[in-house]
Write a protein that holds these residues in place. Structure first.
Motif, mmCIF file in Angstrom:
data_model
loop_
_atom_site.group_PDB
_atom_site.id
_atom_site.type_symbol
_atom_site.label_atom_id
_atom_site.label_comp_id
_atom_site.label_asym_id
_atom_site.label_seq_id
_atom_site.Cartn_x
_atom_site.Cartn_y
_atom_site.Cartn_z
ATOM 1 N N TRP A 115 0.839 -1.208 0.000
ATOM 2 C CA TRP A 115 0.000 0.000 0.000
ATOM 3 C C TRP A 115 0.871 1.253 0.000
ATOM 4 O O TRP A 115 0.633 2.203 -0.753
ATOM 5 N N LEU A 116 1.894 1.218 0.837
ATOM 6 C CA LEU A 116 2.784 2.373 0.970
ATOM 7 C C LEU A 116 3.460 2.699 -0.367
ATOM 8 O O LEU A 116 3.588 3.860 -0.752
ATOM 9 N N LYS A 147 1.397 7.575 -4.235
ATOM 10 C CA LYS A 147 2.300 8.676 -4.519
ATOM 11 C C LYS A 147 3.590 8.552 -3.704
ATOM 12 O O LYS A 147 4.686 8.838 -4.188
ATOM 13 N N PHE A 148 3.443 8.080 -2.454
ATOM 14 C CA PHE A 148 4.608 7.949 -1.581
ATOM 15 C C PHE A 148 5.671 7.059 -2.228
ATOM 16 O O PHE A 148 6.861 7.367 -2.202
ATOM 17 N N LYS A 205 6.202 6.534 -5.362
ATOM 18 C CA LYS A 205 6.870 7.230 -6.471
ATOM 19 C C LYS A 205 7.972 8.143 -5.935
ATOM 20 O O LYS A 205 9.084 8.177 -6.467
ATOM 21 N N ILE A 206 7.667 8.863 -4.871
ATOM 22 C CA ILE A 206 8.649 9.794 -4.304
ATOM 23 C C ILE A 206 9.859 9.020 -3.773
ATOM 24 O O ILE A 206 11.011 9.399 -3.991
ATOM 25 N N ARG A 265 11.007 6.101 -4.666
ATOM 26 C CA ARG A 265 11.834 5.603 -5.760
ATOM 27 C C ARG A 265 12.596 6.742 -6.427
ATOM 28 O O ARG A 265 13.737 6.577 -6.858
ATOM 29 N N ALA A 266 11.961 7.890 -6.502
ATOM 30 C CA ALA A 266 12.634 9.052 -7.088
ATOM 31 C C ALA A 266 13.830 9.452 -6.221
ATOM 32 O O ALA A 266 14.891 9.807 -6.733
ATOM 33 N N ARG A 308 15.597 7.436 -4.434
ATOM 34 C CA ARG A 308 16.638 6.443 -4.709
ATOM 35 C C ARG A 308 17.405 6.807 -5.979
ATOM 36 O O ARG A 308 18.631 6.718 -6.019
ATOM 37 N N ASP A 309 16.698 7.242 -7.010
ATOM 38 C CA ASP A 309 17.339 7.453 -8.310
ATOM 39 C C ASP A 309 18.030 8.810 -8.427
ATOM 40 O O ASP A 309 19.014 8.928 -9.140
ATOM 41 N N ASP A 310 17.496 9.841 -7.788
ATOM 42 C CA ASP A 310 18.102 11.169 -7.901
ATOM 43 C C ASP A 310 17.564 12.077 -6.798
ATOM 44 O O ASP A 310 16.615 12.826 -6.994
ATOM 45 N N VAL A 369 14.790 15.495 -6.443
ATOM 46 C CA VAL A 369 13.582 15.466 -5.615
ATOM 47 C C VAL A 369 13.538 16.691 -4.704
ATOM 48 O O VAL A 369 12.484 17.274 -4.476
ATOM 49 N N TYR A 426 10.327 18.430 -2.226
ATOM 50 C CA TYR A 426 10.096 17.411 -1.197
ATOM 51 C C TYR A 426 11.253 17.399 -0.206
ATOM 52 O O TYR A 426 12.417 17.383 -0.615
ATOM 53 N N TYR A 471 11.777 12.261 4.440
ATOM 54 C CA TYR A 471 11.304 11.015 3.832
ATOM 55 C C TYR A 471 12.206 9.848 4.201
ATOM 56 O O TYR A 471 11.746 8.773 4.558
#
Ligand SMILES: Nc1ncnc2c1ncn2[C@@H]1O[C@H](COP(=O)(O)OP(=O)(O)O)[C@@H](O)[C@H]1O
Ligand SMILES: [Mg+2]
Lengths: 394, 247
Positions: A242-243, A247-248, A250-251, A253-254, A256-258, A262, A267, A272
């Motif tokens: 669920w988490l 939207k959470f 997506k953030i 993972r974002a 993690r990637d860059d 973010v 954000y 986070y």
């Protein structure tokens, strides 16, 4: 026109349904094969091993969330697991020792004063480290509720303070991993001391004997814990799914990637990370709470830094960034691992040298890890991706 | 008229090298402003300072009215205050879909808890569709952003910025690596964006800046060398010497 997509992880929604169904089926089959209720095919000790494995799967999905999804390679989550175990272990040991002491003095002419009772319990528990006084950290050990709360609060607070300091100073990557190892090392060194108040390297033992359940056989208790572990794993999986699904996710993972990018989206990245770090630490602690009554003993060696590194190895072998990958990795590697190190695998005599699996298993695991990292970055879970996709396209 | 962004007397040096030297620049609400200057003039560093990535050694950076100093705010707080930034290299989240990239940018609450319980609405998706049309990405919303062409990534990033609804948009070399047609499209997007917000564009390409038809500042060795219309600054002998003369 079909759009081109790379073969990524199976969607969270589908994989969750499949996962829950599989775990429930597995739990029912094990129950049917148990001594307590079923046909007695599986020994009680094996059911305990399976129950423990489910707990390891739970901490593995927590690890996957913090590392695979959020990009924080924590090499300290087993410390939270162990702390959870110690907290519940304190109640298990205290309450049971109290029962024993009460029973042994039941026939005395004079009823024991509270102080005498405490002294007797203290001697029983701490005699092994040359003490009789009950340390202050055992203040709530008589209360299951309090220790359950502490099992979440203590690891949660440690993760909060550690994470706050580390993330606020923007420590990332390998430096953060080293810091988490240092934290774990400090904790295990502390626990090894005799005056830690937690019985030094003896650890806490007899945890399989649940106070108040003397009349229930281990066959039955093992099944209860097995089911509790299965349900906790399902609950943890559903919660994280669920988490991550919204939207959470997506953030995260974002990040993690860059993570820089973010930040410029507005954000607060550090908050986070802290949130994910603490949350996964708490889930790790819950896994520990369920694990150690099945293991029967907890000692500082199990909190040692290497355990947390193994956790990362499981998740890497299972395939990061897919919760089912973490489960597969943890179940597969820990079961195979206990098989090899349990001495059941026949040694291989080569004439000039004999391969003892107890020692050589580490080497095999190490090579496996390197091979997976180099040639199958999606791990065992990657096989599931391909398989499930073939099923759907067929 | 008071400025939306007021940069005054800002200096920053890296290992003794003055990348920004006593720089002052004002941007009014809704202004479109171009910054040109040779490589290493400090254009990107200027953006780093405004967006909180680099802390200057001295000077003031004031924002809004009543004005607040941006120097004490974190990058994410500055972004939330209404400063959006497009990086020189296109930076989008390549592992996620174009739609997800845009959804993340939508101007909503940014704290973990509000994000955790946020559910996308039909209105959100409508906004994404409208933006996709604006940046010519309608057909590729479900593709991974990593599969886009260079120019498409640039547009996606601009689209994300616009969805943030910033009051000031900083754009670093948006046309670099674009084809001529893509450049024209980019100029259109930026000019339209500037109708409702202030935009600062850093660019090398004179043709591109000419098409923007806006005020220009020439940056050289970390400070403003000349300011005014493009035809005025390009006629300035100092500008010709340090910049135009070489190309
Ligand atoms: N983080 C940094 N560390 C050291 N030097 C830097 C850093 N950032 C920029 N510089 C230097 O500052 C000068 C200005 O750079 P930059 O702002 O990127 O120029 P521009 O974007 O105008 O081409 C360059 O000489 C660059 O090498
Ligand atoms: Mg630059």
């Amino acid at each position: 026109m079909p759009s081109i997509r790379s073969v990524g992880p199976v969607s969270i929604y589908r994989s969750t349904i499949i996962f829950v169904a599989l775990v429930l089926t597995f739990a029912i089959l094990v129950t049917l094969a148990s001594h307590a209720i079923g046909f007695g095919i599986l020994s009680t000790s094996f059911i305990k091993t399976l129950g423990k494995t489910l707990c390891l799967c739970l901490i593995a999905i927590a690890m996957d969330v913090v590392w695979g999804y959020c990009g924080i390679l924590s090499l300290g989550h087993f410390a939270f697991f162990g702390l959870g175990g110690y907290m519940i272990g304190m109640w298990l040991m205290f309450a049971r020792t109290k029962d024993i002491v009460l029973k042994s003095i039941a026939n005395n002419a004079l009823p024991a004063t509270p102080q005498e009772l405490r002294d007797a319990i203290g001697t029983q528990i701490f005699g092994v480290v040359g003490g009789a006084r009950i340390p202050w950290i055992w203040h709530f050990a008589d209360s299951l509720t309090a220790q359950l709360a502490l099992a979440v609060l203590v690891p949660g607070l440690l993760a909060l303070v550690f994470g706050w300091l580390a993330f606020r100073s923007r420590v990332t990557g390998v430096y953060l991993s080293i810091l988490t190892q240092a934290m774990t090392l400090a904790l295990s060194l502390y626990l090894f001391q005799n005056d830690s108040g937690l019985r030094g390297n003896n650890g806490l033992s007899g945890l399989q004997n649940i106070p108040g359940l003397d009349l229930v056989s281990q066959d039955v208790i093992s099944l209860w814990f097995f089911w509790a572990s299965a349900l906790a794993l399902i609950a943890g999986y559903l919660f994280f799914a669920w988490l991550l699904n919204g939207k959470f996710g997506k953030i995260v993972r974002a990040i993690r990637d860059d993570e820089t990018r973010v930040r410029f989206l507005g954000y607060p990245v550090e908050t986070y990370k802290l949130f994910v770090f603490v949350l996964t630490a708490v889930v790790a602690a819950i896994a520990g709470v369920l694990y150690y009554p099945q293991a029967g003993i907890i000692n500082p060696a199990q909190v040692a830094p290497i355990a947390s590194i193994y956790l990362a190895v499981w998740v890497a072998i299972g395939g990061r960034g897919r919760l089912y990958g973490a489960v597969i990795g943890a179940a597969f590697v820990s079961l195979v691992s206990s098989w090899f190190t349990g001495g059941q695998v026949p040694d291989v005599p080569l004439g000039f040298y004999t391969i003892h699996w107890v020692e050589w298993w580490q080497v095999v695991l190490g090579f496996g890890f390197v091979l997976v990292t180099l040639y199958a970055p999606n791990g065992l879970g990657g096989l599931v991706d391909v398989f499930v996709r073939k099923e759907t396209s067929a | 008229m008071t400025a939306l962004l007021e940069v005054s007397g800002v200096s920053v040096s890296f290992d003794g090298f003055k990348a920004i030297n006593n720089l002052s620049l004002n941007i009014a609400e809704g202004e479109l402003h171009a910054i040109i200057g040779p490589n290493g003039a400090g254009k990107t560093t200027f953006m780093d300072i405004v967006t909180g990535k680099t802390k200057p050694d001295s000077g003031r950076v004031l924002w809004g009215y009543p004005s607040v100093s941006l120097l004490s705010l974190s990058e994410s707080a500055i972004a939330q205050a209404g400063v959006g930034r497009k990086f020189q290299r296109p930076t989008v989240f390549e592992a996620q879909s174009v739609r997800d990239n845009l959804l993340m940018a939508l101007n909503k609450k940014r704290s973990p808890l509000s994000v955790l319980f946020y559910r996308f609405t039909a209105d959100d998706f409508a906004k994404i569709e409208a933006m996709a049309k604006e940046i010519s990405l309608t057909g590729v919303l479900d593709r991974r952003a990593g599969e886009l062409s260079h120019g498409q990534k640039q547009w996606l990033e601009i689209g994300m910025l616009l969805l943030q609804e910033p009051r000031l948009l900083l754009v670093d070399e948006p046309a670099a690596g674009m084809t001529l047609a893509e450049r024209e499209r980019t100029t259109d997007i930026l000019k339209r964006a500037a109708k409702s917000r202030a935009v600062i564009v850093v660019e090398h390409d004179m043709e591109f800046v000419r098409r923007l038809e806006c005020k220009v500042s020439v940056l050289h060795e970390g400070s403003v060398l000349a300011e005014g219309s493009l035809s005025k600054v390009t006629a300035d002998p100092r500008v010709i010497e340090v910049y135009l003369g070489r190309s």
